[in-house]
Design an enzyme around this catalytic site. Sequence first.
Site, PDB file in Angstrom:
ATOM      1  CB  ALA A   1       2.877   0.896  -2.813  1.00 18.40           C
ATOM      2  CG  LEU A   2       4.206   6.155  -2.160  1.00 18.90           C
ATOM      3  CD1 LEU A   2       5.364   7.025  -1.682  1.00 18.90           C
ATOM      4  CD2 LEU A   2       2.898   6.631  -1.551  1.00 18.90           C
ATOM      5  CD  GLU A   3       6.353   5.457  -7.306  1.00 17.94           C
ATOM      6  OE1 GLU A   3       6.732   6.473  -6.680  1.00 17.94           O
ATOM      7  OE2 GLU A   3       6.501   4.286  -6.882  1.00 17.94           O
TER       8      GLU A   3
ATOM      9  CB  VAL B   1       3.541  -1.460   2.145  1.00 22.97           C
ATOM     10  CG1 VAL B   1       4.405  -0.503   2.959  1.00 22.97           C
ATOM     11  CG2 VAL B   1       3.160  -0.847   0.802  1.00 22.97           C
ATOM     12  CB  ILE B   2       6.958  -5.651   4.716  1.00 24.90           C
ATOM     13  CG1 ILE B   2       6.367  -6.682   3.731  1.00 24.90           C
ATOM     14  CG2 ILE B   2       7.302  -6.309   6.061  1.00 24.90           C
ATOM     15  CD1 ILE B   2       7.325  -7.811   3.365  1.00 24.90           C
TER      16      ILE B   2
ATOM     17  CD  GLU C   1      15.073  -1.095  11.885  1.00 26.29           C
ATOM     18  OE1 GLU C   1      15.802  -0.082  11.781  1.00 26.29           O
ATOM     19  OE2 GLU C   1      15.520  -2.226  12.049  1.00 26.29           O
TER      20      GLU C   1
ATOM     21  CG  HIS D   1       8.956   5.163   3.690  1.00 28.95           C
ATOM     22  ND1 HIS D   1       8.742   6.306   2.945  1.00 28.95           N
ATOM     23  CD2 HIS D   1       9.031   4.145   2.813  1.00 28.95           C
ATOM     24  CE1 HIS D   1       8.707   5.985   1.672  1.00 28.95           C
ATOM     25  NE2 HIS D   1       8.877   4.681   1.562  1.00 28.95           N
TER      26      HIS D   1
ATOM     27  CG  ASN E   1      -6.006  -0.843  -2.451  1.00 28.54           C
ATOM     28  OD1 ASN E   1      -4.951  -1.437  -2.624  1.00 28.54           O
ATOM     29  ND2 ASN E   1      -6.116   0.191  -1.635  1.00 28.54           N
TER      30      ASN E   1
END
Length: 172
Positions: free
Chosen positions: A59-61, A84-85, A88, A91, A115
Amino acid sequence: MAANEQHYTLPLPQFDKPVKLLIVVAPYYKDIADNLVAGAQAMAAACGAESEVIEVPGALEIPSAIALAERLSNYDGYVGLGCVIRGETTHYDTVCNDSSRGITLLGLQGACIGNGILTVENREQAVVRADPAGQNKGGGAAAAALHLIAHARRWAGARKGIGFRAEGGHLA
């Protein structure tokens, strides 16, 4: 509960010229990503838009790939898709916030972006949101990009100067 609420959905825009849409997907959770892409492609097709799909590692890319395409290619708009799940560590917060911020900044610079990066607590939430026959968040992201493209085309060439402008010998 949000699942029981009714939501208004704008009618899809219509275009008199071809539309090229780039779908940028992070297939980390492949089954979820595939459903998001299916929804986005179906929405693009419903508007007569041509779509191309590219994959990025995460996702960051997604914002970086969209920025490159915006600078170096000729797409009318973009759809960012991924999932994005929560895990713990913190991040999750970094990935959610920074991918969203990157897409928002590109949008504020004039890119037409929908988005569709899901940010969820668990896999079950992601599955429901990605399902093209369910919440269809991929289709919703494509619709958002298509609406922005329609607005951009409507406003193209309607530029106004800044500051004062002389009209008929008087300052406006």
